[in-house]
Write an enzyme that holds these catalytic residues in place. Structure first.
Site, PDB file in Angstrom:
ATOM      1  CB  CYS A 253      -0.998  -0.032   1.330  1.00 11.77           C
ATOM      2  SG  CYS A 253      -0.981   1.233   2.258  1.00 11.77           S
TER       3      CYS A 253
ATOM      4  CB  CYS B  49       1.743   1.035   4.259  1.00 11.99           C
ATOM      5  SG  CYS B  49      -0.126   0.664   4.393  1.00 11.99           S
TER       6      CYS B  49
END
Ligand SMILES: Cc1cc2nc3c(=O)[nH]c(=O)nc-3n(C[C@H](O)[C@H](O)[C@H](O)COP(=O)(O)OP(=O)(O)OC[C@H]3O[C@@H](n4cnc5c(N)ncnc54)[C@H](O)[C@@H]3O)c2cc1C
Ligand SMILES: *[C@@H]1O[C@H](CO)[C@@H](O)[C@H](O)[C@H]1NC(C)=O
Ligand SMILES: *[C@@H]1O[C@H](CO)[C@@H](O)[C@H](O)[C@H]1NC(C)=O
Ligand SMILES: *[C@@H]1O[C@H](CO)[C@@H](O)[C@H](O)[C@H]1NC(C)=O
Length: 816
Positions: free
Chosen positions: A79, A82
């Site tokens: 992600c 992230c």
């Protein structure tokens, strides 16, 4: 990749038992490798990041019933958010490192198949999610989630403080009280608390500084921090506080002083408070012990200026790196060889050494660059370092002499400190020299550390850092700054670790005292390094001009030492050659009564300090004389010519050279004669056993008998009696003796020769003469004399080792 796949397989096989066929397993395994890159390595955090890496195995023990509150990030490594957030989370981890006992950080990659169940258990649906687990949490899914959390360190830190303040009972035991204090509490503070310093941080209600500093100091003893709100009028008036925030030290009886800092901000308060007298990290000895210790290390303490750089440290580092650390690699080849060549070339280029050292580095470098083989043995390298050609003004001083890198204990600081220092110096020199490749030094260092640095976990951490951010380096200046900032990261991680020297605490370097201009704050009060100032500080601190040369041997001494060593080596070689010839001569001349190798080894195993002593004395008495007979061999200074040996030596000097008579004086006692025939007739092993027992017996007997020549002497003689004349040439000839053994054998024969006068004095032994007068010619004896000197080298080592024991024994025997 192979390793990763291997892991993935083993991870997965547990879950796919439903597939009966191996082929299916393999197919799934293959897919997994491609689709889900394995996690442990692929996650966004590594063990160097001061974030606990959660796994299904440790999740219970970390999150459940922990004494510290835990902030856990649930992320997916694919992600983008992230990925973008991970540097912030890492900075946060460094920023609140000192808070660990009260609140710690953890992270788990929910993209990893193996972690799926954990993430499900906590109801994670989006990434990244941050949850706050109370101390003594039961680890259920109700744990609080940070909603719409800030994406910067400061905001997160404040959020964590909020959570801590709202912490329900039980409170994390390591967490100090965070609420504001009052006049009443302070009045009774010293009655209930046994601390030296009470720091009061005056601030307004919105400020977090007081609570941050409180947590920053929670691992330190002898200091307590409380926040006081600007609304606490009694105290504000009493102390005359006008600035918020500001920090005052409050003492029993109402005395107070303002804490002196460059900037009224968290980092400066914390740094200053951690350095107050008497304040120590919990469980560490007080740092001031350095002033009295000086005795703890085996070397004398060398006073030094903590804000200066010493050439002695750099040369010690070179010595240790090249002569000790690299010696662990008997052969250097492949990547390691490339790294090594690069390392040497960087040293030759940028090391700001003395002319002799530079000459040596350059000569080693040119040897290496001309070397075309695909491997090099450490022996070859070692030889290069010793300047075999004896080029003038070329040497690398031997030995370690730490100055700025001295530790308060022998296992602290020293070499790793020297490695850091060396590489800072090299990056700065590269910038000064205007090199073309900005990464040249850093890459050389990275590869050296990767291939050779003895501390393997250190190497791994360093490699993690390099892999992560070395690409950012684009100029020589940024190379200097990169190394500085990574070193500070290591300092941050290691602060309070076992390897930290309490006398040299790990700080974010340089300190505000060393470089006030390096430290600034942002508008929001966050600390910020002024990179420009830092760079100019580093450029001057590590510049070649500012390196002090205290405690160095001067160049002529270094060269003299090297020459001495070289001559010793040559002598040794000459000796080997001579011995070979001598052995041939002896083999052809002597009769079968020579000591066996085995017998001598037996002798050594018995740990006969007496033997060593006798030998040394011989050396003192005659070594020099013998040396003069050797062509051109310089006689060593004789450190062993100490007064305590005078007795024996004086006596020996009377007879000068040994003679054939001496050899014939010797007579073994009965058991030795037995041994003689024994070994001649039977197996060697058997002979050994007999020799051992008989010699022990004989020695005790003889010691009583021979009071007059003095104990050392008596022992020397008895050894000779045991070994000198009762050789077993035929057996020995069966074995390829190595040079050392050969030397010993010869030396013992020789010793025998020199004992004769004393022996003669012992008239009761006269009968021995006839027994041993066998087959020694004058030539034989002369050879012995020559070889005697040669053996002295080996004896020197033995002497030093046994010297103390000799003294003890001597003392013992001297007492009636
Ligand atoms: C590559 C490398 C990796 C290491 N990794 C680990 C590890 O993972 N774990 C571990 O326990 N030990 C590690 N060490 C050892 C550790 O970093 C220290 O070297 C050691 O503990 C000795 O510390 P010291 O107090 O002498 O200071 P050091 O950190 O060795 O610093 C030496 C000197 O450099 C100066 N200095 C300090 N900080 C800076 C800076 N940021 N920039 C410029 N100069 C500075 C100071 O004058 C200091 O005295 C590593 C060492 C190296 C060389
Ligand atoms: C939690 O830890 C405390 C002490 O640390 C202990 O007394 C208690 O039994 C533990 N509880 C559980 C559920 O493990
Ligand atoms: C230093 O060591 C010696 C013996 O090793 C001891 O006698 C002396 O008292 C010590 N000195 C200090 C200051 O500790
Ligand atoms: C140490 O060096 C610094 C920087 O050169 C200097 O200012 C300081 O006076 C020195 N300290 C001592 C004790 O010599």
């Amino acid at each position: 990749m192979a390793r990763r796949c291997g892991r993935a397989t083993s991870r997965f096989t547990g879950e796919i038992q439903i597939y009966p066929r191996q082929a299916a397993t393999f197919a799934v395994w293959l897919c997994l490798c491609v689709v889900f890159p394995p996690v442990a390595e692929a996650g966004l955090y590594s063990t160097s990041d001061q974030v606990i890496l959660l796994t299904p195995d440790n999740v219970e023990s970390v999150l459940v019933n922990s004494t510290a509150a835990i902030v856990a990030e649930f992320y997916a490594s694919w992600c983008g958010h992230c990925v973008a957030f991970s540097p912030v989370y890492k900075s946060l981890a460094r920023d609140i490192k000192e808070w660990k006992p009260a609140v710690d950080l953890a992270a788990i990659d929910c993209a990893a198949e193996e972690n799926r169940k954990v993430c499900m258990r906590f109801g994670i649906t989006g990434y990244p999610t941050i949850k706050f687990f109370h101390a003594y949490s039961k680890g259920d899914s109700k744990e609080q989630t940070f909603k719409a959390f800030p994406r910067d360190v400061r905001g997160l830190r404040h959020k964590i403080i909020d959570k801590l303040e709202a912490h329900e009972d039980p409170w994390p035991p390591a967490c100090p009280p965070l609420e504001p204090t009052s006049q009443a509490e302070i009045d009774s503070f010293f009655e209930t608390n046994n601390v030296q310093h009470l720091a009061l941080i005056f601030e307004d209600a919105k400020s977090y500084v007081g609570r941050e500093v409180t947590l920053d100091l929670l691992q330190f003893e002898n200091v307590a921090v409380r926040r006081v709100l600007n609304t606490e009028e009694d105290l504000v008036t009493k102390l005359g506080v006008t600035e918020f925030p500001s920090c005052y030290l409050y003492y029993p009886g109402g005395n107070f002083t303002r804490l002196n800092v460059n900037v009224e901000a968290r980092t400066f308060f914390s740094y200053a408070l951690q350095r107050l007298p008497g304040v120590v990290r919990s469980g560490k000895p007080p740092p001031d012990s350095i002033n009295i210790h000086t005795n703890n290390t085996e070397e004398p303490w060398r006073p030094f200026n903590k804000s200066r750089l010493y050439m002695a440290d750099l040369e010690s580092t070179l010595h240790y790196s090249l002569r000790v650390e690299l010696a662990a690699h008997t052969v250097i080849k492949g990547d390691a060889l490339i790294s090594f060549k690069k390392y040497i070339s960087v040293l030759a280029k940028y090391f700001p050494g003395r002319p002799v050292v530079m000459n040596l580095l350059r000569s080693v470098n040119s040897h290496l660059q001309n070397q075309t083989g695909d491997e090099i043995s450490y022996e070859e390298l070692r030889e290069m370092l010793d300047n075999p050609a004896q080029s003038p003004d070329t040497a690398l001083p031997e030995g370690q002499r730490w100055v700025g890198c001295q530790g308060s204990k022998p296992y602290l600081r020293r070499y790793p400190c020297g490695v850091w220092t060396l590489f800072h110096v090299l990056t700065v020199q590269a910038k000064n020299a205007g090199g073309t490749d900005p990464k040249e030094v850093l890459t050389a260092m990275r590869n050296y550390v990767h291939n050779f640095f003895g501390c393997r976990p250190c190497a791994e951490h360093f490699e993690n850092m390099a892999r992560e951010s070395l690409v950012e380096v684009s100029s020589l200046s940024s190379a200097v700054l990169w190394l500085w900032s990574r070193h500070n990261r290591v300092n941050n991680r290691l602060a309070g670790a076992l390897s930290e020297d309490p006398s040299f605490p790990k700080i974010q370097w340089p300190s505000p005292e060393m470089c006030p201009a390096c430290h600034t704050v942002r508008e929001n009060g966050e600390h910020r390094w002024n990179d420009e100032q830092v760079l100019s500080f580093l450029m001057s601190y590590f510049s070649s001009k500012s390196i002090l040369t205290d405690y160095l041997d001067d160049e002529s001494q270094v060269l003299a030492k090297q020459r001495e060593k070289h001559e010793k080596q040559q002598a040794l070689e000459a000796q080997k050659c001579l011995e070979r010839k001598a052995r041939e001569a002896l083999d052809s001349m002597t009769n079968p009564s020579q000591p066996t190798v085995q017998e001598e080894e037996e002798e050594e195993e018995e740990g006969l300090q007496d033997e060593a002593v006798a030998d040394e004395e011989e050396e003192g008495g005659e070594g020099a004389a013998a040396a003069n007979e050797m062509d051109g061999n310089k006689s060593e200074p004789t450190p062993w010519s100490k007064p305590e040996l005078e007795v024996g030596r004086g006596r020996r000097q009377a007879h000068g050279r040994p003679s054939i008579v001496g050899m014939r004086m010797r007579e073994p006692q009965e058991d030795i004669v037995d041994l003689d025939s024994f070994v001649n007739q039977h197996y060697k092993a058997k002979a050994l056993r007999v020799a051992a027992s008989s010699r022990i017996k004989r020695r005790t007997l003889q010691r009583k008998e021979e009071q007059e020549p003095g104990p050392v002497f008596g022992l020397g003689m008895e050894l000779d009696a045991g070994l000198g004349m009762v050789g077993l040439q035929p057996i020995e000839a069966d074995f390829e003796l190595d040079v050392g053994q050969q030397r010993k054998r010869l030396q013992k024969r020789d010793l025998t020769g020199q004992y004769f006068v004393e022996e003669a004095e012992l008239s009761h032994r006269g009968r021995w003469m006839s027994v041993l007068s066998i087959g020694f010619s004058r030539l034989d004896i002369s050879l012995c004399v020559i070889l005697y000197f040669l053996s002295s080298m080996c004896l020197l080592a033995m002497y030093l080792f046994f010297k103390n024991r000799l003294r003890l024994r001597r003392a013992k025997v001297a007492l009636p």
